[in-house]
Design an enzyme around this catalytic site. Structure first.
Site, PDB file in Angstrom:
ATOM      1  CB  ALA A   9      -0.917  -0.011   1.223  1.00 43.89           C
ATOM      2  NE  ARG A  15      -2.655   5.425 -14.375  1.00 40.84           N
ATOM      3  CZ  ARG A  15      -3.322   4.390 -14.919  1.00 40.84           C
ATOM      4  NH1 ARG A  15      -4.209   4.604 -15.864  1.00 40.84           N
ATOM      5  NH2 ARG A  15      -3.086   3.165 -14.505  1.00 40.84           N
ATOM      6  CE  LYS A  22      -3.492   2.839  -6.549  1.00 43.46           C
ATOM      7  NZ  LYS A  22      -3.168   2.351  -7.916  1.00 43.46           N
ATOM      8  CE1 TYR A 103       0.616  -6.402  -5.912  1.00 45.87           C
ATOM      9  CE2 TYR A 103      -0.812  -5.891  -7.776  1.00 45.87           C
ATOM     10  CZ  TYR A 103       0.382  -6.381  -7.277  1.00 45.87           C
ATOM     11  OH  TYR A 103       1.325  -6.843  -8.144  1.00 45.87           O
ATOM     12  N   GLY A 104      -3.136  -3.329  -1.758  1.00 46.28           N
ATOM     13  CA  GLY A 104      -4.103  -2.489  -1.048  1.00 46.28           C
ATOM     14  C   GLY A 104      -5.110  -1.813  -1.956  1.00 46.28           C
ATOM     15  CB  ALA A 362     -45.452  17.983  15.315  1.00 51.44           C
TER      16      ALA A 362
HETATM   17  C1  UD1 Z   1       1.626  -5.372 -11.102  1.00 46.94           C
HETATM   18  C2  UD1 Z   1       2.318  -6.637 -11.560  1.00 46.94           C
HETATM   19  C3  UD1 Z   1       1.668  -7.145 -12.861  1.00 46.94           C
HETATM   20  C4  UD1 Z   1       0.193  -7.384 -12.620  1.00 46.94           C
HETATM   21  C5  UD1 Z   1      -0.476  -6.125 -12.072  1.00 46.94           C
HETATM   22  C6  UD1 Z   1      -1.887  -6.421 -11.644  1.00 46.94           C
HETATM   23  C7  UD1 Z   1       4.647  -6.452 -10.877  1.00 46.94           C
HETATM   24  C8  UD1 Z   1       6.039  -6.127 -11.299  1.00 46.94           C
HETATM   25  N1  UD1 Z   1       3.714  -6.340 -11.798  1.00 46.94           N
HETATM   26  O1  UD1 Z   1       1.837  -4.389 -12.070  1.00 46.94           O
HETATM   27  O2  UD1 Z   1       2.267  -8.351 -13.260  1.00 46.94           O
HETATM   28  O3  UD1 Z   1      -0.427  -7.786 -13.813  1.00 46.94           O
HETATM   29  O4  UD1 Z   1       0.223  -5.647 -10.902  1.00 46.94           O
HETATM   30  O5  UD1 Z   1      -2.532  -5.247 -11.273  1.00 46.94           O
HETATM   31  O6  UD1 Z   1       4.449  -6.818  -9.732  1.00 46.94           O
HETATM   32  N2  UD1 Z   1       3.531  -0.996  -4.776  1.00 46.94           N
HETATM   33  C9  UD1 Z   1       4.241  -0.681  -3.649  1.00 46.94           C
HETATM   34  N3  UD1 Z   1       5.546  -0.333  -3.750  1.00 46.94           N
HETATM   35  C10 UD1 Z   1       6.203  -0.328  -4.938  1.00 46.94           C
HETATM   36  C11 UD1 Z   1       5.483  -0.675  -6.094  1.00 46.94           C
HETATM   37  C12 UD1 Z   1       4.161  -1.008  -5.981  1.00 46.94           C
HETATM   38  O7  UD1 Z   1       3.686  -0.662  -2.549  1.00 46.94           O
HETATM   39  O8  UD1 Z   1       7.405  -0.022  -4.935  1.00 46.94           O
HETATM   40  C13 UD1 Z   1       2.119  -1.361  -4.658  1.00 46.94           C
HETATM   41  C14 UD1 Z   1       1.227  -0.370  -5.369  1.00 46.94           C
HETATM   42  O9  UD1 Z   1       0.813   0.635  -4.477  1.00 46.94           O
HETATM   43  C15 UD1 Z   1       0.087  -1.234  -5.833  1.00 46.94           C
HETATM   44  C16 UD1 Z   1       0.721  -2.591  -6.053  1.00 46.94           C
HETATM   45  O10 UD1 Z   1       1.929  -2.590  -5.315  1.00 46.94           O
HETATM   46  O11 UD1 Z   1      -0.912  -1.384  -4.844  1.00 46.94           O
HETATM   47  C17 UD1 Z   1       0.996  -2.882  -7.513  1.00 46.94           C
HETATM   48  O12 UD1 Z   1       1.879  -1.934  -8.042  1.00 46.94           O
HETATM   49  P1  UD1 Z   1       1.686  -1.305  -9.470  1.00 46.94           P
HETATM   50  O13 UD1 Z   1       2.771  -0.338  -9.694  1.00 46.94           O
HETATM   51  O14 UD1 Z   1       0.299  -0.846  -9.647  1.00 46.94           O
HETATM   52  O15 UD1 Z   1       1.958  -2.613 -10.375  1.00 46.94           O
HETATM   53  P2  UD1 Z   1       1.558  -2.821 -11.875  1.00 46.94           P
HETATM   54  O16 UD1 Z   1       2.502  -2.094 -12.728  1.00 46.94           O
HETATM   55  O17 UD1 Z   1       0.129  -2.558 -12.045  1.00 46.94           O
HETATM   56 CA    CA Z   2      -1.611  -1.335 -10.880  1.00 45.99          CA
END
Ligand code: UD1
Ligand code: CA
Length: 448
Positions: A9, A15, A22, A103-104, A362
């Site tokens: 998280a 975005r 988020k 994922y959060g 009332a």
């Molecule tokens: C990631 C996956 C991808 C998958 C997709 C599904 C990887 C490299 N890729 O991509 O294979 O299809 O999710 O949605 O894992 N986060 C952190 N710290 C970081 C990076 C990310 O806490 O340094 C958290 C983000 O807040 C988010 C989650 O991890 O909740 C996923 O990160 P995000 O950057 O959205 O990954 P994707 O590029 O979407």
């Molecule tokens: Ca993502």
């Protein structure tokens, strides 16, 4: 087998165009993170670690409010999902069992899906949650050989043949914690994004002779939130599911699409919820109650056979006992209404205790606030509060006591007494007609 949850998280969610991290954006009035923690909670985890980064303090507060046993760790720079998971390692020192990474920002994973992943651990060292994507877009692709997962390739790093695969990575991963951290240690960042990809652990595991497998779920479950538009679509999906579930559970919803639920709303069977009712957080309604149209409820409890609305507002701390009635344009806050008590029209009842079968006419108002402090009003069982009574708290009206209409009640009323707190009326013989006659004459002469 013990289970540890690791919830990522730390991301900013650029975005979203928001100052709010988020994972704190709401669906059903509960932060995305709470949905993720709730989903993970079905595994009954022995430890939960939330990895925070952007807006860490606010995220930490939300995690602590959910469960004060949750450990939070900070990832100061977001260097990738593997780097994020690595931050949880010290917090899980000495932990023996499976780690599940969630994922959060992915709120809709179903309990059964996580259970299936745990079960699949019997066959594989690493279990990844995958889904068949209608539009695979930029998701990581799952490269299979029969039932065995060979690698996860990120979109940016994939060749055309790999991009053509439609089985995608949800991000949820389950593995023995020690194995997971040992694999993560070997993850590098020599890729198109320059990030430490958690997804690389699959290829590394295969190279070590470990096995990886995939459990699949519906795409809707893996829905991640990245934009306001996705948040709005997720809210709509959540509401649709919550309504459908309420109907299945026996709630009567003549116009389900107009009723807004919160994540934690509970409504009992055979309760009628009329159109345009909003449930804010913290509401429980027992069976057989009626919530009439255009009412707003928050942090309150409505018992069996009680009737609320139309156009009523129940605020935090409102408790309606069996058969109590709260009618149109009535606001109730931090107040208990006894069984069968009635407040049917145009009233404010705050910081009060109202006895069984009391009737508030009332326009009854509890004057509970002096500008600095809140004060309590107590109304006894069977008391009758005349219309437009101002109850200046702290004050109590005894069992079976009566207040005259229009009274300003500043002193306690003993049980069974009648309180009259208003000027005595006098009638001036014929004066009404004389006065009107004079005004009529003036008007006819054009004088005003
Ligand atoms: C990631 C996956 C991808 C998958 C997709 C599904 C990887 C490299 N890729 O991509 O294979 O299809 O999710 O949605 O894992 N986060 C952190 N710290 C970081 C990076 C990310 O806490 O340094 C958290 C983000 O807040 C988010 C989650 O991890 O909740 C996923 O990160 P995000 O950057 O959205 O990954 P994707 O590029 O979407
Ligand atoms: Ca993502």
């Amino acid at each position: 087998m013990a289970t540890a949850l690791i919830v990522l998280a730390a991301g900013k969610g650029s975005r979203m165009n928001s100052d709010l991290p988020k994972v704190l954006h709401p669906i059903g009035a509960a932060p995305l993170l709470v949905h993720a923690l709730d989903a993970g909670g079905t595994l009954d985890p022995d430890r939960t670690v939330v990895v925070t980064g952007h807006g860490a303090e606010a995220v930490e507060r939300t995690a602590a409010r959910f469960d004060d046993r949750i450990v939070t760790v900070r990832q100061d720079a977001q260097l990738g999902t593997a780097h994020a998971v690595a931050q949880a390692r010290p917090a899980l020192d000495g932990f023996d069992g499976d780690a599940v990474v969630l994922y959060g920002d992915t709120p809709f994973i179903e309990p059964a899906t996580l259970e299936a992943m745990k079960a699949a651990r019997a066959d594989h060292d690493i279990v990844v949650l995958g889904f068949e994507a209608a539009d695979p877009g930029r998701y990581g692709r799952l490269v299979m050989e029969g039932d065995s997962l060979q690698a996860i390739v990120e979109y940016k790093d994939a060749d055309a043949a790999t991009r053509a695969l439609t089985l995608c990575n949800s991000g949820v991963i389950c593995a023995d914690a020690k194995t997971l951290f040992s694999l993560i240690e070997a993850v590098g960042n020599d890729n198109a994004s320059g990030e430490y990809y958690l997804t690389d652990i699959v290829g590394l595991a295969r190279a070590r002779g470990l096995s990886a497998g995939v459990v699949t779920c519906a795409e809707a479950e893996t829905l991640g939130i990245n934009t306001r538009a996705e948040l709005a679509a997720a809210e709509a999906a959540f509401q649709a599911r919550k309504r459908a579930r309420a109907i299945e559970d026996g709630v009567i919803l003549p116009a389900p699409e107009t009723v807004i639920f919160a994540q934690d709303t509970h409504v009992g069977a055979d309760t009628l919820v009329e159109p345009y009712v909003v449930f804010a957080p913290g509401v429980t309604v027992e069976s057989g109650a009626t919530i009439r149209a255009f009412s707003h409820l928050e942090g309150c409890h409505v018992s069996r056979d009680a009737v609320v609305g139309p156009y009523a507002r129940l605020r935090p701390g409102a408790t309606l006992s069996e058969g109590a009635k709260v009618g149109n344009f009535v606001e109730v806050k931090n107040a208990t209404l006894g069984a069968g008590a009635k407040v049917n029209h145009l009233s404010y009842v705050g910081d009060a205790e109202v006895g069984a079968a009391a009737n508030l006419g009332a326009g009854t108002v509890t004057c509970n606030y002096d500008g600095y402090f809140k004060h309590k009003t107590t109304i006894g069982a069977g008391a009758f509060i005349g219309s437009s009574t101002m109850l200046v708290a702290p004050v109590s009206v005894g069992d079976g006591a009566v207040t005259a209409s229009g009274s300003v009640v500043t002193m306690d009323v003993p049980p069974g007494d009648l309180a009259m707190g208003r000027a005595r009326q006098t009638n001036k013989t014929g004066l009404g007609a004389r006065l009107m006659g004079r005004l009529k004459a003036l008007k006819s002469k054009g004088i005003n």
